[in-house]
Design a protein around this motif. Structure first.
Motif, short mmCIF file in Angstrom:
data_model
loop_
_atom_site.label_atom_id
_atom_site.label_comp_id
_atom_site.label_asym_id
_atom_site.label_seq_id
_atom_site.Cartn_x
_atom_site.Cartn_y
_atom_site.Cartn_z
N LYS A 286 10.86 -26.56 -17.26
CA LYS A 286 11.90 -26.70 -16.23
C LYS A 286 12.71 -25.41 -16.07
CE LYS A 286 14.06 -30.68 -15.75
NZ LYS A 286 13.40 -31.29 -14.59
N ARG B 152 0.36 -37.29 -14.02
CA ARG B 152 1.80 -37.42 -14.28
C ARG B 152 2.08 -37.41 -15.79
NH1 ARG B 152 1.53 -40.53 -9.50
NH2 ARG B 152 0.80 -42.38 -10.60
N ILE B 153 1.24 -38.10 -16.54
CA ILE B 153 1.40 -38.12 -18.00
C ILE B 153 1.21 -36.71 -18.57
CG2 ILE B 153 0.40 -39.00 -20.15
CD1 ILE B 153 -0.33 -41.57 -18.57
N SER C 165 8.50 -33.96 -13.04
CA SER C 165 9.09 -33.91 -14.39
C SER C 165 9.32 -32.49 -14.87
CB SER C 165 8.19 -34.65 -15.39
OG SER C 165 6.90 -34.06 -15.43
N LYS D 118 9.26 -32.58 -25.77
CA LYS D 118 10.52 -32.44 -25.03
C LYS D 118 10.92 -30.97 -24.90
CE LYS D 118 12.35 -37.00 -26.28
NZ LYS D 118 13.43 -37.72 -27.01
N GLU E 264 4.30 -34.77 -17.95
CA GLU E 264 5.41 -35.27 -18.77
C GLU E 264 5.26 -34.92 -20.24
OE1 GLU E 264 5.34 -39.39 -17.76
OE2 GLU E 264 6.17 -39.06 -15.75
N SER E 265 4.04 -34.60 -20.66
CA SER E 265 3.81 -34.20 -22.06
C SER E 265 4.04 -32.71 -22.26
CB SER E 265 2.39 -34.55 -22.48
OG SER E 265 1.44 -33.70 -21.85
N VAL F 190 8.74 -29.46 -22.15
CA VAL F 190 9.21 -29.83 -20.81
C VAL F 190 10.47 -29.05 -20.45
CG1 VAL F 190 10.16 -31.72 -19.43
CG2 VAL F 190 8.12 -32.10 -20.82
#
Length: 562
Positions: free
Chosen positions: A332, A518-519, A372, A325, A522-523, A328
């Motif tokens: 972002k 996508r995974i 993501s 998290k 997202e990781s 990510v």
């Protein structure tokens, strides 16, 4: 750059799935002088730009002078210590099974194999028939035993072999003698979709017979070759590698006499080209491209290159970015569009970030899976608060630890300037980014591979077999991490990757690969930045070499016009 510029990237070894390259072929450009340059697309197309000429239009002889960023730590391209540049050098010297055209369509390389056929699907079997003329540089024949020994070494079953990748080889059940020593029958225990990518390049059995031979035989020399050229001189003091024609070569006589690789700092390459000390070098950014275009005797060739720059995160246990998290949230907070615009303005018509780890823009299967990690500093800040990283002055803290992360890269202005954009972005959300630069020699072996980083910036060179990157880079086995530099992964992703590379239906494989991508996003595994625009400055008289796109080189036809 810690590998050759794209102008000297060789395509035999390009069929390896992905070579780690601490190279960025895109300098941040400002307002250059001289005439306006025509911009192009960065999407992969069925085009290349190599000044194609027939053999009778070329003069016999000559020395092709190419740059390296650092001296190769090994000449074994399959070893974990190999960087992308070793692929450039050994591409002239080793066998492989296939060639590709500019559209990525593949054909058998008949210099080495008269036939390569999928001869059965249950179980999957591939029969390799070796050219009866093909020999190693000591005169010994290339046989089925060379394939058998390499398949064993690269299978991953014996962890004593420090391999960079096992894809495909880990599914081989056995390699047997066919009708004679010049035929190998490879039987797979499980289906492998990209079977055509195996044995590119092929090394002699002596180099894969034992773990010690795999480590040492090609560490400081190339004792056996089987290409049109062979390494004849390795001068570490002068940082130079010389290749001469292979006297045992059975194919068309090469046009060049010699190829010379010299280690040069990236900043010295354009001057060396202008001073007639090099014959090809990557140029990038509007200023460099204009300077090269205005240099007498120099031509800038362009074809989007199968490589992309990225930020890889270190998620190993105990690292500051171990929490996905957090990775990510930081992703972002980085404005990839700003980096794309800065690095490719004036070179690419519509600069944009790459939004897929597996497929390149323009390649079948490409789609945007990066939602993501879309740039959203307000959301990034909210996530950091939620994770307990609270602002304390300019920098966030949690449990007494400041949110300071180390970003390592090759010592080149383009990488630093990319990092500075990220540094400015992250400062706005309370993350302090420390920029650390290193010389090309040892960047991977001494810094990145041991995990001595929080973020590492380098380039992945791709091939026409995109799925092979999945088990090499994005699957994770703690006992055998291969090229998973950030030690990030999950059993669920590993299982999906196994299914993808077992899938013989190409459309279904694409669909599944995009789900894996996508995974991966997202990781917080890594953050793709931009695809290479592929601009290469070459001597005008150089033929059949330059911006090759997806195509293979015919090393016997590389040369200078009469």
């Amino acid at each position: 750059m810690t590998t050759a510029t794209y102008g000297s990237r060789l395509r035999r070894a390009g069929f390896r799935v992905a070579a780690p390259v601490a190279a960025l072929t895109l300098l941040l450009g400002g307002c250059g002088s001289g005439p306006e340059l025509e911009t192009g697309s960065s999407s992969i197309t069925a085009m290349n730009d190599i000044n194609p000429k027939e053999r009778d239009e070329l003069r016999d002889g000559g020395n092709l002078r190419l740059p390296l960023t650092g001296f190769p730590p090994t000449f074994n391209a399959n070893h974990i210590d190999a960087d992308g540049e070793v692929s450039d050098v050994v591409g002239w010297t080793l066998p492989g099974t296939i060639n590709a055209d500019a559209a990525g369509n593949i054909t058998i390389d008949h210099n080495y194999f008269t036939d390569v056929q999928l001869t059965n699907t249950e179980p999957q079997q591939v029969t390799y028939t070796i050219n009866p003329k093909a020999v190693w540089s000591d005169g010994s024949p290339i046989t089925w035993e060379d394939l058998k020994s390499q398949a064993h070494a690269l299978s991953g079953r014996d962890l004593g072999y420090q391999v960079s990748a096992t894809q495909g080889y880990d599914r081989v059940e056995k390699v047997e003698r066919g009708v004679d020593d010049r035929q190998a029958v490879v039987t797979y225990a499980k289906h492998y979709a990209e079977w055509q990518g195996l044995f590119n390049p092929l090394y002699p059995k002596q180099s894969t017979a034992t773990t010690q031979a795999f480590d040492d035989m090609y560490r400081n020399e190339m004792p056996l070759s089987a290409g049109p050229f062979m390494v004849t001189g390795i001068d570490r003091a002068q940082q130079r590698i010389t290749l001469n024609r292979n006297p045992k070569w059975w194919g068309d006589t090469p046009k060049l006499d010699t190829v010379t690789y010299s280690v040069l700092d990236y900043s010295a390459r354009l001057n060396a080209l202008q001073n007639n000390e090099l014959d090809a070098a990557t140029v990038s950014g509007i200023d460099e491209v204009k300077t090269a275009s205005n240099s007498p005797g120099i031509k800038v060739r362009r074809a989007p290159a199968p490589r992309f720059s990225h930020f890889t995160f270190n998620g190993a246990p105990g690292s500051i970015l171990a929490d996905p998290k957090l990775r990510v949230a930081i992703s972002k907070g980085i404005d990839r569009q700003a980096i794309a615009t800065a690095t490719q303005n004036g070179i690419v018509t519509d600069p944009k970030p790459l939004n897929n780890h597996i497929y390149l823009d323009g390649q079948k299967g490409y789609q945007d899976n990066a939602q993501s990690v879309a740039y959203d500093p307000a959301e990034a800040a909210r996530m950091l608060d939620e994770l307990g990283w609270k602002l304390n002055g300019d920098v966030r803290e949690k449990d007494g630890r400041k949110l300071e992360i180390r970003d390592v890269m090759y010592q080149q202005d383009s990488w630093v300037q990319m990092a500075q954009i990220a540094q400015q972005n992250l400062a706005q959300i309370g993350v302090k980014l420390h920029i650390e630069t290193y010389p090309g020699n040892g960047l991977f072996t001494d810094v990145i591979d041991p995990g001595n980083f929080d973020i590492a910036q380098f380039t992945w060179s791709k091939s026409i077999f995109p799925l092979g990157a999945l088990p090499q880079i994005y699957a994770y086995n703690p006992e055998n991490p291969l090229s998973n530099k950030g030690r990030i992964g999950s059993p669920e992703l590993n299982a999906l990757i196994e299914d993808i590379i077992s899938e013989l239906d190409p459309e279904k494989a694409i669909e599944m690969a995009n789900e894996a991508d996508r995974i991966i996003f997202e990781s917080g595994f890594s953050l793709p930045i931009v695809q290479s625009a592929g601009t290469v400055a070459v001597r005008e008289t150089l033929a059949n070499y330059g911006a090759s796109g997806l195509a293979s080189y015919d090393y016997t036809k590389v040369g200078f016009v009469k």
